[in-house]
Design a protein around this motif. Sequence first.
Motif, mmCIF file in Angstrom:
data_model
loop_
_atom_site.group_PDB
_atom_site.id
_atom_site.type_symbol
_atom_site.label_atom_id
_atom_site.label_comp_id
_atom_site.label_asym_id
_atom_site.label_seq_id
_atom_site.Cartn_x
_atom_site.Cartn_y
_atom_site.Cartn_z
ATOM 1 N N ILE A 115 0.834 -1.206 0.000
ATOM 2 C CA ILE A 115 0.000 0.000 0.000
ATOM 3 C C ILE A 115 0.867 1.255 0.000
ATOM 4 C CG2 ILE A 115 -1.682 1.313 1.363
ATOM 5 C CD1 ILE A 115 -2.826 -1.412 2.259
ATOM 6 N N PHE A 116 1.955 1.230 0.751
ATOM 7 C CA PHE A 116 2.833 2.409 0.783
ATOM 8 C C PHE A 116 3.687 2.514 -0.475
ATOM 9 C CE2 PHE A 116 1.767 2.373 5.286
ATOM 10 C CZ PHE A 116 1.596 3.728 5.516
ATOM 11 N N VAL A 117 4.025 1.379 -1.076
ATOM 12 C CA VAL A 117 4.843 1.405 -2.290
ATOM 13 C C VAL A 117 4.017 1.787 -3.510
ATOM 14 C CG1 VAL A 117 6.153 -0.039 -3.908
ATOM 15 C CG2 VAL A 117 6.581 -0.216 -1.453
ATOM 16 N N HIS A 118 2.810 1.222 -3.614
ATOM 17 C CA HIS A 118 2.030 1.376 -4.841
ATOM 18 C C HIS A 118 0.864 2.366 -4.740
ATOM 19 C CE1 HIS A 118 4.301 -1.935 -6.516
ATOM 20 N NE2 HIS A 118 3.945 -2.717 -5.517
ATOM 21 N N SER A 119 0.421 2.671 -3.509
ATOM 22 C CA SER A 119 -0.761 3.535 -3.370
ATOM 23 C C SER A 119 -0.523 4.709 -2.436
ATOM 24 C CB SER A 119 -1.955 2.710 -2.861
ATOM 25 O OG SER A 119 -2.198 1.608 -3.696
ATOM 26 N N ASP A 120 0.746 5.007 -2.180
ATOM 27 C CA ASP A 120 1.097 6.150 -1.333
ATOM 28 C C ASP A 120 0.430 6.070 0.039
ATOM 29 O OD1 ASP A 120 2.462 8.508 -0.808
ATOM 30 O OD2 ASP A 120 0.775 9.767 -1.422
ATOM 31 N N GLY A 121 0.240 4.847 0.524
ATOM 32 C CA GLY A 121 -0.318 4.674 1.866
ATOM 33 C C GLY A 121 -1.827 4.678 1.940
ATOM 34 N N LYS A 122 -2.501 4.767 0.783
ATOM 35 C CA LYS A 122 -3.967 4.826 0.774
ATOM 36 C C LYS A 122 -4.548 3.447 0.457
ATOM 37 C CE LYS A 122 -4.080 9.658 -0.721
ATOM 38 N NZ LYS A 122 -4.513 10.606 -1.779
ATOM 39 N N PRO A 123 -5.167 2.791 1.435
ATOM 40 C CA PRO A 123 -5.729 1.458 1.194
ATOM 41 C C PRO A 123 -7.020 1.529 0.393
ATOM 42 C CG PRO A 123 -6.251 2.166 3.416
ATOM 43 C CD PRO A 123 -5.358 3.233 2.823
ATOM 44 N N ASP A 124 -7.326 0.444 -0.325
ATOM 45 C CA ASP A 124 -8.585 0.408 -1.064
ATOM 46 C C ASP A 124 -9.721 -0.029 -0.137
ATOM 47 O OD1 ASP A 124 -8.312 -2.357 -0.736
ATOM 48 O OD2 ASP A 124 -7.613 -2.680 -2.784
ATOM 49 N N LYS A 125 -10.914 -0.037 -0.676
ATOM 50 C CA LYS A 125 -12.104 -0.341 0.119
ATOM 51 C C LYS A 125 -12.024 -1.740 0.724
ATOM 52 C CE LYS A 125 -17.150 -0.632 -0.196
ATOM 53 N NZ LYS A 125 -18.337 -0.522 -1.093
ATOM 54 N N GLU A 126 -11.548 -2.706 -0.067
ATOM 55 C CA GLU A 126 -11.473 -4.087 0.403
ATOM 56 C C GLU A 126 -10.550 -4.213 1.615
ATOM 57 O OE1 GLU A 126 -10.156 -8.546 -1.205
ATOM 58 O OE2 GLU A 126 -10.092 -6.816 -2.556
ATOM 59 N N LYS A 133 -9.688 -1.827 3.740
ATOM 60 C CA LYS A 133 -10.265 -1.116 4.889
ATOM 61 C C LYS A 133 -11.343 -1.942 5.571
ATOM 62 C CE LYS A 133 -11.009 2.650 2.446
ATOM 63 N NZ LYS A 133 -11.447 4.023 2.073
ATOM 64 N N GLU A 134 -12.135 -2.634 4.772
ATOM 65 C CA GLU A 134 -13.204 -3.450 5.346
ATOM 66 C C GLU A 134 -12.653 -4.703 6.019
ATOM 67 O OE1 GLU A 134 -15.817 -4.180 2.080
ATOM 68 O OE2 GLU A 134 -16.791 -2.200 2.211
ATOM 69 N N LYS A 135 -11.593 -5.246 5.445
ATOM 70 C CA LYS A 135 -11.026 -6.495 5.961
ATOM 71 C C LYS A 135 -10.163 -6.269 7.193
ATOM 72 C CE LYS A 135 -9.169 -10.778 4.060
ATOM 73 N NZ LYS A 135 -8.656 -11.440 2.831
ATOM 74 N N TYR A 136 -9.502 -5.102 7.261
ATOM 75 C CA TYR A 136 -8.581 -4.830 8.365
ATOM 76 C C TYR A 136 -8.913 -3.483 9.015
ATOM 77 C CZ TYR A 136 -6.072 -8.477 5.827
ATOM 78 O OH TYR A 136 -5.742 -9.639 5.176
ATOM 79 N N PRO A 137 -9.995 -3.441 9.766
ATOM 80 C CA PRO A 137 -10.425 -2.173 10.374
ATOM 81 C C PRO A 137 -9.492 -1.666 11.468
ATOM 82 C CG PRO A 137 -11.755 -4.003 11.184
ATOM 83 C CD PRO A 137 -10.914 -4.550 10.069
ATOM 84 N N GLN A 138 -8.515 -2.494 11.873
ATOM 85 C CA GLN A 138 -7.586 -2.042 12.914
ATOM 86 C C GLN A 138 -6.669 -0.924 12.425
ATOM 87 O OE1 GLN A 138 -7.402 -5.020 11.310
ATOM 88 N NE2 GLN A 138 -5.415 -6.033 11.580
ATOM 89 N N PHE A 139 -6.588 -0.753 11.105
ATOM 90 C CA PHE A 139 -5.753 0.311 10.551
ATOM 91 C C PHE A 139 -6.572 1.594 10.418
ATOM 92 C CE2 PHE A 139 -3.747 -3.597 9.140
ATOM 93 C CZ PHE A 139 -2.414 -3.360 9.432
ATOM 94 N N LYS A 140 -6.225 2.577 11.217
ATOM 95 C CA LYS A 140 -6.921 3.861 11.178
ATOM 96 C C LYS A 140 -6.317 4.747 10.086
ATOM 97 C CE LYS A 140 -9.086 2.274 14.714
ATOM 98 N NZ LYS A 140 -10.412 1.647 14.501
ATOM 99 N N LEU A 141 -7.135 5.644 9.562
ATOM 100 C CA LEU A 141 -6.679 6.531 8.494
ATOM 101 C C LEU A 141 -6.503 7.948 9.013
ATOM 102 C CD1 LEU A 141 -8.989 5.350 5.557
ATOM 103 C CD2 LEU A 141 -6.803 4.389 6.317
ATOM 104 N N ASP A 142 -5.601 8.694 8.363
ATOM 105 C CA ASP A 142 -5.426 10.094 8.728
ATOM 106 C C ASP A 142 -6.318 10.968 7.848
ATOM 107 O OD1 ASP A 142 -4.183 10.304 6.240
ATOM 108 O OD2 ASP A 142 -2.153 10.331 7.065
ATOM 109 N N GLU A 143 -6.133 12.268 7.940
ATOM 110 C CA GLU A 143 -7.000 13.194 7.203
ATOM 111 C C GLU A 143 -6.814 13.099 5.689
ATOM 112 O OE1 GLU A 143 -3.113 15.142 8.101
ATOM 113 O OE2 GLU A 143 -4.601 13.995 9.244
ATOM 114 N N LYS A 144 -5.710 12.484 5.250
ATOM 115 C CA LYS A 144 -5.468 12.314 3.816
ATOM 116 C C LYS A 144 -5.875 10.927 3.323
ATOM 117 C CE LYS A 144 -1.628 15.610 3.672
ATOM 118 N NZ LYS A 144 -0.186 15.797 3.352
ATOM 119 N N LYS A 145 -6.584 10.180 4.173
ATOM 120 C CA LYS A 145 -7.068 8.831 3.844
ATOM 121 C C LYS A 145 -5.931 7.818 3.715
ATOM 122 C CE LYS A 145 -11.202 10.565 3.574
ATOM 123 N NZ LYS A 145 -12.153 10.372 4.691
ATOM 124 N N LYS A 146 -4.800 8.135 4.330
ATOM 125 C CA LYS A 146 -3.669 7.212 4.353
ATOM 126 C C LYS A 146 -3.668 6.455 5.682
ATOM 127 C CE LYS A 146 -0.664 10.159 1.518
ATOM 128 N NZ LYS A 146 0.670 10.808 1.422
#
Length: 227
Positions: free
Chosen positions: A162-173, A175-188
Amino acid sequence: MADNEMINILLKNKELLAGDDAIFKGVTKEDSPVLSSYANTPHCRKITIYHLRKTLLVSFIKEQYEEVTEYLRYVLFHAAKNGAPTRRLIGENNKINLDANFILSAPNHDTLRKVVTERIFQQLENEKSTLDLIKKINNKLGLEIPENIIKEALPYLLIRHIFVHSDGKPDKEFKEKYPQFKLDEKKKINLLKLPINDIKDKVKKLIRMIDEKMLEKDFFPKNEIQN
C-alpha cells in the motif's frame, strides 16, 4: 526499534532543541533551506518530528517485508536441500529450464539447488499475492502452519504494498477487511496510531512458527535457526 525510541525522546525534548530564530538549533538557510523556512513554534516542531517518525516506520515496514521474502527463499532452499519431497516441491506446473553448460559446470549440488529453488520462488512470487506466496510455500513443504497465524501476520506485510504502490492509501477491500488500521485526514494509513510492536510481533510469530515446523521436519540445521 531504536529509531522509534529516539523519536519519542525527540518529542519529549523538542523545546530544548528549539533555536532562537529557527525551528531547531543549528538550522540555517545555507545548510537547511527547507527546515529554515518552517515556523519556529512548538506545533511545527512536533509536526516535523512526527513526519520523521512516519518516514522511519514506512522504511521499517518495507525492510521487514524484504526480510520476510528473503527468509522464505532461505526456507525453500533448505527444504530442498534437506529432504522435502521433490514432486511436491516442484509441482506439475513449475517447469524449470537450465542451461546444460551451467548444470555440467556447477561446482556442487547446492549451486543447482539454489538456482532451482530461486526459479520456483520467482514463479510463486510472480502471482503478486503475499497470502498465496506464504500459503503455497506452506503447502509445498507440508509445514501445516495454522491459518490464524498467517492471517494475523498478513496485514502487516500487505501494508508494504500500500505504501509502495498507493502512497499509503488502502482500497475499500483492505479497509473493510482490516479495520484495525486507522486513516489520517489524507485517507492514508495512520502509522502514528499503529503500535510498532504490532507490526513486529505478528510477523515474528509467523517466522517462529515456520522455524518450528521446519525443525520438526529436519529441513533446518539445528544451528541455523532464525532469530
